[in-house]
Design an enzyme around this catalytic site. Structure first.
Site, short mmCIF file in Angstrom:
data_model
loop_
_atom_site.label_atom_id
_atom_site.label_comp_id
_atom_site.label_asym_id
_atom_site.label_seq_id
_atom_site.Cartn_x
_atom_site.Cartn_y
_atom_site.Cartn_z
N LYS A 146 0.85 -1.20 0.00
CA LYS A 146 0.00 0.00 0.00
C LYS A 146 0.88 1.25 0.00
O LYS A 146 0.64 2.20 -0.74
CB LYS A 146 -0.93 0.00 1.22
CG LYS A 146 -2.09 -0.98 1.08
CD LYS A 146 -2.88 -1.17 2.37
CE LYS A 146 -3.95 -2.23 2.18
NZ LYS A 146 -4.69 -2.58 3.40
N GLN A 158 -4.91 -1.33 9.55
CA GLN A 158 -4.89 -2.65 8.93
C GLN A 158 -5.56 -3.68 9.85
O GLN A 158 -5.27 -3.75 11.04
CB GLN A 158 -3.43 -3.06 8.63
CG GLN A 158 -3.27 -4.37 7.89
CD GLN A 158 -3.82 -4.36 6.47
OE1 GLN A 158 -3.83 -3.32 5.80
NE2 GLN A 158 -4.30 -5.49 6.00
N ASP A 163 -10.96 3.34 3.99
CA ASP A 163 -11.43 1.96 3.88
C ASP A 163 -12.96 1.91 3.68
O ASP A 163 -13.49 0.87 3.30
CB ASP A 163 -11.12 1.19 5.18
CG ASP A 163 -9.87 0.33 5.07
OD1 ASP A 163 -9.62 -0.20 3.98
OD2 ASP A 163 -9.18 0.19 6.10
N1 GUN Z 1 -7.48 -6.57 6.00
C1 GUN Z 1 -7.90 -7.28 4.92
N2 GUN Z 1 -8.48 -6.48 4.01
C2 GUN Z 1 -8.42 -5.22 4.50
C3 GUN Z 1 -8.84 -3.95 4.01
O1 GUN Z 1 -9.42 -3.82 2.92
N3 GUN Z 1 -8.59 -2.90 4.82
C4 GUN Z 1 -7.98 -3.03 6.03
N4 GUN Z 1 -7.81 -1.93 6.75
N5 GUN Z 1 -7.58 -4.18 6.52
C5 GUN Z 1 -7.79 -5.28 5.75
#
Ligand code: GUN
Length: 300
Positions: A57, A101, A124
């Site tokens: 990311k 996350q 998100d």
């Molecule tokens: N863990 C798995 N997928 C995601 C996501 O799309 N966003 C976040 N913040 N954590 C995740």
């Protein structure tokens, strides 16, 4: 070599195009606000898959010309410390997006942490305010993986109106928001899950089948309708016996080799939905920066 009948949906190439298309939009925002849009990513603990996601990311954020700020906290971090960090990032005017996350360590209440994020910075799209906006047709920041699935479907099939989409999985991160997005496209939507009876009777009616359950190669060819479009959201690490002890390979929730003989379109794992998730995060970050600072941008 066995050839596949289905056309493989190249999420990696499509996401690269999307990322490139964001660069001039990022430049416009920088021109107007005098700094790059900034994304803060918080990782609590040492989960190896999460570390890889967070690294990717950050890399893609910078490639798009935006700023990435990483906060890596130990797995012993208290909920209070994490909430204090979220509050500080909410108050920091030079941070446009906040991503915590998931999953978080068990002693931290995920819901409380997500609800502590300012909805305007919730890239998100997990905050109740953003979930409510999506459900009522006023979407702003939309969860990245479902949005990535929708963009792939539109690119592959064009108009989705009247098609029957079956989603396997009812998570807040994928299944539920994806159902809302597809309803807004006039798709007929069915969600099936672990308690659904006779799942394959339903999935074999799907023009579009989206699978987001986290179970390696669960979906076999007798679960699908001939000519269906299959979107595999799963990323599962399994032992690779051919490569030897301690070696792993990634597989999806769909038995790719089998299903690709019967479907018309299918996403691979890796290289399907995964890269699209990151592209949509970049999209949400520049969108949040523009909205917060009153800059008009046009996103496709
Ligand atoms: N863990 C798995 N997928 C995601 C996501 O799309 N966003 C976040 N913040 N954590 C995740």
């Amino acid at each position: 070599m066995k050839t596949t009948k289905a056309k493989i949906i190249d999420g990696k190439a499509f996401s690269h195009q999307l990322n490139q298309s964001l660069i001039p939009i990022v430049k416009k925002v920088i021109g107007e606000i005098g700094r790059p849009p900034a994304l803060a990513v918080i990782l609590v603990g040492e989960d190896s898959a999460s570390q890889i996601y967070v690294h990717n990311k950050a890399k893609r954020t910078q490639e798009a010309g935006m700023k990435s700020v990483e906060h890596r906290l130990s797995s012993e971090t208290s909920e209070k410390t994490l909430l204090d960090l979220v509050t500080a990032l909410n108050e920091d005017n030079e941070i446009d997006g906040i991503l915590v996350q998931l999953p978080l360590p068990k002693h931290i209440n995920e819901h409380s942490v997500i609800q502590a994020i300012n909805p305007e910075k919730d890239v998100d799209g997990f905050h109740i305010v953003n979930a409510g906006k999506l459900a009522t047709g006023r979407s702003e920041l939309v969860p990245c993986t479902p949005l990535g699935c929708l963009l792939l479907l539109r690119d592959t099939l064009g108009d989705l109106s009247g098609l029957h989409a079956v989603i396997i999985g009812r998570s807040n991160i994928v299944g539920k928001p994806l159902a809302q997005l597809l309803l807004a496209e006039n798709t007929t939507v069915t969600i099936v899950h672990s308690k659904t009876k006779n799942i394959s009777e339903i999935t074999t009616q799907a023009d579009i089948l989206i699978v987001a359950v986290g179970q390696s190669e669960l979906v076999k060819s007798d679960w699908i309708k001939p000519g269906a479009c299959i979107i595999d959201v799963g990323i599962n690490r399994i032992a690779d016996l051919e490569k030897g002890k301690g070696k792993y390979r990634l597989v999806g929730d769909v038995d790719f080799l089998e299903v690709a003989q019967k479907a018309q379109f299918i996403t691979p794992v890796p290289g399907g939905v995964g890269p699209m998730t990151i592209s949509c995060l970049l999209r949400n970050t520049v969108a949040a920066a523009a909205k917060r600072n009153g800059v008009e941008i046009k996103l496709k």
